[in-house]
Design an enzyme around this catalytic site. Structure first.
Site, PDB file in Angstrom:
ATOM      1  CG  HIS A 171     122.448 -38.975  18.058  1.00 31.30           C
ATOM      2  ND1 HIS A 171     123.202 -37.939  18.538  1.00 31.30           N
ATOM      3  CD2 HIS A 171     122.540 -38.915  16.704  1.00 31.30           C
ATOM      4  CE1 HIS A 171     123.738 -37.269  17.521  1.00 31.30           C
ATOM      5  NE2 HIS A 171     123.357 -37.843  16.405  1.00 31.30           N
TER       6      HIS A 171
ATOM      7  CG  HIS B 120     121.150 -41.939  13.703  1.00 32.51           C
ATOM      8  ND1 HIS B 120     122.168 -42.793  14.051  1.00 32.51           N
ATOM      9  CD2 HIS B 120     121.709 -40.691  13.668  1.00 32.51           C
ATOM     10  CE1 HIS B 120     123.285 -42.096  14.221  1.00 32.51           C
ATOM     11  NE2 HIS B 120     123.037 -40.830  13.985  1.00 32.51           N
TER      12      HIS B 120
ATOM     13  CD  GLU C 265     150.611 -45.307   9.029  1.00 36.07           C
ATOM     14  OE1 GLU C 265     149.409 -45.562   8.772  1.00 36.07           O
ATOM     15  OE2 GLU C 265     151.550 -45.693   8.310  1.00 36.07           O
TER      16      GLU C 265
ATOM     17  CG  HIS D 108     157.267 -40.997   1.910  1.00 31.97           C
ATOM     18  ND1 HIS D 108     156.455 -41.231   0.837  1.00 31.97           N
ATOM     19  CD2 HIS D 108     157.394 -42.188   2.549  1.00 31.97           C
ATOM     20  CE1 HIS D 108     156.104 -42.516   0.814  1.00 31.97           C
ATOM     21  NE2 HIS D 108     156.652 -43.116   1.843  1.00 31.97           N
TER      22      HIS D 108
END
Lengths: 671, 671
Positions: free
Chosen positions: A35, A265, A414, A476
């Site tokens: 890149h 890019h 999380e 869950h």
């Protein structure tokens, strides 16, 4: 962009930045992949940062009090490699740069922290760098509070691209950093308006300045090619008193035919276009050739911090021997000598009291004795503190006014939590652990994989580990998550059966130096299964004979965690019928796999029927059931075949057929 | 909060809302688990929404043009169950409410769409609801453009909590919805300042109003207990012309002793406190008893939309038979009859041309013929369009000005993309597919699991599926991801070997009605392995004999995807040495597992050596190697043992020993 004007205005700066641009073009062309656009676009920002602000000593990339530089936009790895080579890093030599992206080179496609000391983190999966940087900055705050700013006083700088800011984890990071007012965290946003699919606005029109401000950040907007503006913005950011984002308007692939396009890019390898770009830069030397004067200017930048480092070493050496030793131990990530004895003492007491508690509670009992002797732990939870049992009485809350606090309220994040933990571990001096429900491993996955790949010993405390969580239902209830963790390289997945095994698992997790651990813990109470005190850590071997067969050994039941007590119950019933049955507890498959064949053979001898019991998917078990001297015809599995359901835990175990009776049936059917 | 004043000001409204509150308290108490506070806090918002705005006919929850109601804060499931029962939903009866969270009940701990028609989505993992709602709203726009607003013209309403807004995926959703100006998406934020760990500000101080505005949303702030303000805000939101967020200041567990506390989030089961709360509400009937007048007011709300529905049916019936049939087919998710023939024709042509292309390119070739005959597909990519090969010439771009466009630039938002796809599939009428790199399954995991759990046939197009991606290195090289997908229940993981297999895999994916598919595709070119034209879809059986042994069958090599051609090469070498070798292509383990034993036995007979080859982790393979008539002593695996590295693909295959020669060695070592 008028490159001639830029050159004319700041010729020295221009040439230093042009070195990055030329090396990037050359390395990408040699590799025929990579890149180019991002290092070329951000060369000015990086040059000013390294020349005027970044505290580092290129010769000693492991100096603990260096500023950290994190390339969240990891695909632009040639930016880091250029900077390291130019400033004189001992590992990233010109040969390494020439071997960009080749097998065995330290200059991998994306930066990999374990290949060279000068690379702080492994990045590439977007958003991870900025999310880890929050952990770096938190670690700096915590260690400064502990060891004073004589030893710890540095900044964390980040370059993030549009991709990093679109990834959801960036929001978790930004909000957490804003909440904690991490004033030594400075993020440069490479605002080039280009992604792979086109201009940013085809997929995003977010006002990033307003977004960062909404989370309590200091924000500036500058021309990312103006060295004076860059310098002034960094100065202002340092003085801001909160995390600071500098939106740098840049041109991707500046000066190349692909400037300001998606093509810019990627890998810019066209020879004519490269030549034209170099001409525009005023760069006249051959491939990989940096004129001596420019290289020596860069090397001067690389040694600018040597005096600082020496003063720092003087300050360290002026401290008491014990203080120095503790600092060294902490930064090396060595567990305190006391740990082994503490765990042994706890185990002894547990065998006496035989507590019947959930293993998440067992984990808390271990932390209650460990945290006081390991001041390097920082615990936390993604808003499930009471459920994950991750907070002990002594920790205090890490907060703006209390950087000595060692417990973090991560919020419902999380992913951000796991990434921040990785950042802390990578910074060094912190042993992070953090909790959520095991099912939400899914949210934390990208960071958990990166913990394994980066070789950091983060500890993920995952509770409510099966249908045993009951009424909250299948959203869950983990099923495939044990397989997920076990399939991941360089990860230890512990599923302890009782408090003694939990203590042993924690001891192993806390002494790892290059491997993350996942502690998989029950919501529901579990009877103690370890009846005898053993000084030896039995979990260390991954699996062991918990109860042997009486009489002729006809069956082996292998179980983990909450199912070990069912296995013992089944054994009682089978023995009562005269069927000699061994129970093997297997709290860590990965460690068992690492044992020598003789040991594995002793634990799982050929001959008897083998039944595995685990309230999860079968995947991963076949190896122990019919591999390695097992036989398909003599093997069975008692566990989950699909998703769970919503009901009280005992009913679910019954409903899904994970019971002592089902184990007995299975064994008898195979005999 | 002055409840008496609230009651006095709007007594009828109060009583209707109180019915939700009382049912919630009763059901949670009966289950002795659940979340009381959220339904109690948002009862006023829900009541006004259902009474004055939501277009629905309770008797016909499957009416296609109903407004959608999504409870992103899924733990507050009693809110949905109360509303469904009160308005007269045929499935959520009082008995169901009484059996909240019990085995077999439709009233699961968290809402599950497959248990009752009135439940639009499965929620609980936070942030998923708001992220899926973006897909619902996009589906509505697309279908309105296709079928006109005579048939499709409805809103998507969402209730989201602080947890949803802290999860990173919410940012991806908010930014995508803002970019697409989804003006029929209205989100209520339950702004109660409480999470499980305490008040929100211990972990977050984000200005949510500013944050939503930064992504182009219309935002209002209201008192969430004032019915007039709620009504006015919904009216304004409908008129806003962009997605709208209504920040509703509420009190969690209003009127209960636990009001405004973290305790209020969970199960409020104390009998005295319940009695006191009910008294405060002015609720005097026994448990689960709703006074007849209040119930009939709710039922009137439930039937309010019947006339609308009938008019809609009249409009539908007035259309041409073919238009009606196409609408019915589309909404039922049935593939067009032409699909099978189209795939057969493509396969025939492919066998003639034998293209050597990457399987991601194969996938594009299939889409080029499928998209024109399946107007219900909506494709997209998380900013890797050119790499994922997901865009075909005919699609057009889905955008504000072109809702007929069928290609979505999702941005760098794998998680938001996967969730939006699930939302489209759940809405009905759309068959979504979306691409990213296979390694970034990690980012999309929570939504991919929810696709499986919710039984929706989203198609995840995952390219760059192994070390075959080469120089981008281990951060981008999947290893454990095949195991992850295969371990997940109700998920079909396809790894096709060439273009014919890719076409067959796509046909299967596009005809699923309740199972998501993961298409695992190579970056690198693969030779055609299917040399004969077969009308039959061979992938449908999961595995099949691709090349049989000549002479005595001594070995079976099982492979998938890019490794099938290596297996064929190894077979050539082994046959040359007189070792009869069968090659089994196994593009879908899950489907092979579903075949009858006789078929599995024919494909994998007992006796020969078995070697599996896959450039991924071994987990999942032992079953086919040493299970089901295989033998450990006669089984081998050629694949990855740890993470990959950064180098050209061919060198990596060599380096990690995944070569035809390695397969030959392995077979010979086992003979």
């Amino acid at each position: 962009m008028d490159i001639e004007a830029l050159k004319a205005k700041n010729p020295e700066h221009w040439n230093k930045a042009a070195a990055i641009r030329a090396l990037t073009l050359d390395a990408v062309a040699a590799a025929n992949s990579g890149h180019s656009g991002m290092p070329i676009g951000m060369a000015d920002v990086a040059t000013v940062l390294y020349e005027k602000h970044l505290k580092f000593d290129a010769a000693r990339p492991d100096w603990h009090d260096r500023d950290r530089f994190i390339l969240s936009a990891g695909h632009g790895s040639m930016l880091i490699y250029s900077l390291l080579y130019l400033t004189g890093d001992p590992e990233i030599t010109l040969d390494q740069v020439k071997n960009f992206r080749q097998l065995g080179a330290k200059t991998a496609g994306h930066p990999e922290n374990f290949l060279a000391k000068g690379i702080e983190t492994t990045t590439g999966p977007l958003g991870q760098g900025i999310a880890m940087s929050v952990g770096f900055a938190m670690a700096e705050e915590a260690l400064r509070a502990r060891f004073t700013k004589k030893l710890v006083d540095h900044y964390t700088y980040v370059i993030a691209g549009d991709g990093c800011l679109m990834e959801g984890v960036s929001q978790e990071a930004i909000a957490l950093a804003g909440r904690q007012q991490l004033s030594k965290l400075i993020v440069f946003w490479d605002n080039n308006n280009i992604t792979i699919d086109g201009t940013v606005d085809i997929s995003d029109r977010t006002d990033q300045v307003a977004r960062f401000k909404a989370s309590g950040w200091h924000v500036q907007e500058i021309d990312g090619h103006d060295p004076e503006a860059i310098d002034a913005a960094i100065k202002a950011a340092k003085a801001a008193g909160k995390p600071s984002m500098i939106a740098c308007k840049t041109h991707i692939a500046l000066g190349h035919a692909a400037q300001d396009t998606s093509k810019g890019h990627g890998a810019l390898t066209d020879a004519d276009q490269m030549a034209a770009a170099k001409e525009a830069y005023g760069w006249t030397t051959g491939p990989f050739e940096v004129p001596a004067d420019i290289k020596s200017q860069w090397e001067a930048i690389g040694s600018r911090g040597a005096a600082d480092r020496e003063e720092w070493e003087t300050r360290l050496e002026a401290m008491s021997a014990s203080r120095q030793a503790e600092f060294a131990r902490t930064m090396a990530g060595d567990a305190p000598k006391k740990l082994a004895g503490t765990i042994r003492a706890l185990k002894k007491q547990l065998v006496e009291t035989q507590p019947k508690v959930a293993s998440r509670k067992s984990s808390e009992m271990v932390l209650e004795v460990v945290n006081p002797i390991m001041p390097e732990t920082i615990g936390g939870s993604a808003d499930l503190t009471g459920s994950n049992n991750t907070k002990t009485a002594d920790l205090g809350i890490f907060d703006i006014e209390n950087r000595k606090g060692r417990y973090v309220y991560y919020g419902i994040r999380e992913h951000g939590m796991a990434a921040a933990m990785n950042g802390m571990a990578l910074h060094g001096g912190i042993r992070p652990y953090g909790g959520t429900f095991f099912c939400f491993t899914d949210y934390a996955r990208p960071a958990m994989r990166l913990a394994a790949l980066q070789k950091v010993p983060s500890v993920f405390v995952m509770t409510h580990d099966s249908i045993g969580l009951g009424e909250d239902g299948p959203t869950h209830q983990p099923v495939e998550h044990l397989a997920i963790c076990r399939a991941t390289p360089n990860t230890l997945t512990f599923r302890p059966a009782d408090t003694v095994e939990t203590a042993e698992a924690w001891e192993l997790a806390l002494t790892q130096k290059s491997t993350p651990s996942v502690l998989v813990l029950s919501r529901q109470n579990l009877p103690a299964v370890r009846k005898e005190n053993k000084a030896k850590n039995l979990v260390e071997q991954g699996a062991y004979v918990l109860a042997d067969a009486e009489g002729k050994r006809q069956a082996i039941i292998i179980a983990t965690g909450s199912e070990v007590s069912l296995a013992l119950e089944a054994r009682e019933k089978l023995q009562a019928e005269g069927i000699g049955t061994r129970v093997v507890s297997m709290p860590c498959m990965e460690l068992f796999e690492q044992q020598d064949e003789a040991y594995r053979k002793r634990v799982l001898p050929a001959g008897p029927v083998r039944v595995a019991v685990e309230a999860g998917a079968q995947m991963g078990w076949d190896k122990w059931l019919c591999g390695e001297r097992g036989k398909y015809q003599k093997a069975g599995f008692v566990g989950m075949k699909g998703f769970g359901a919503s009901a009280p835990a005992e009913e679910l175990y019954e409903h899904f057929g994970i019971t002592a009776d089902a184990i007995v049936e299975q064994v008898k059917a195979l005999l």
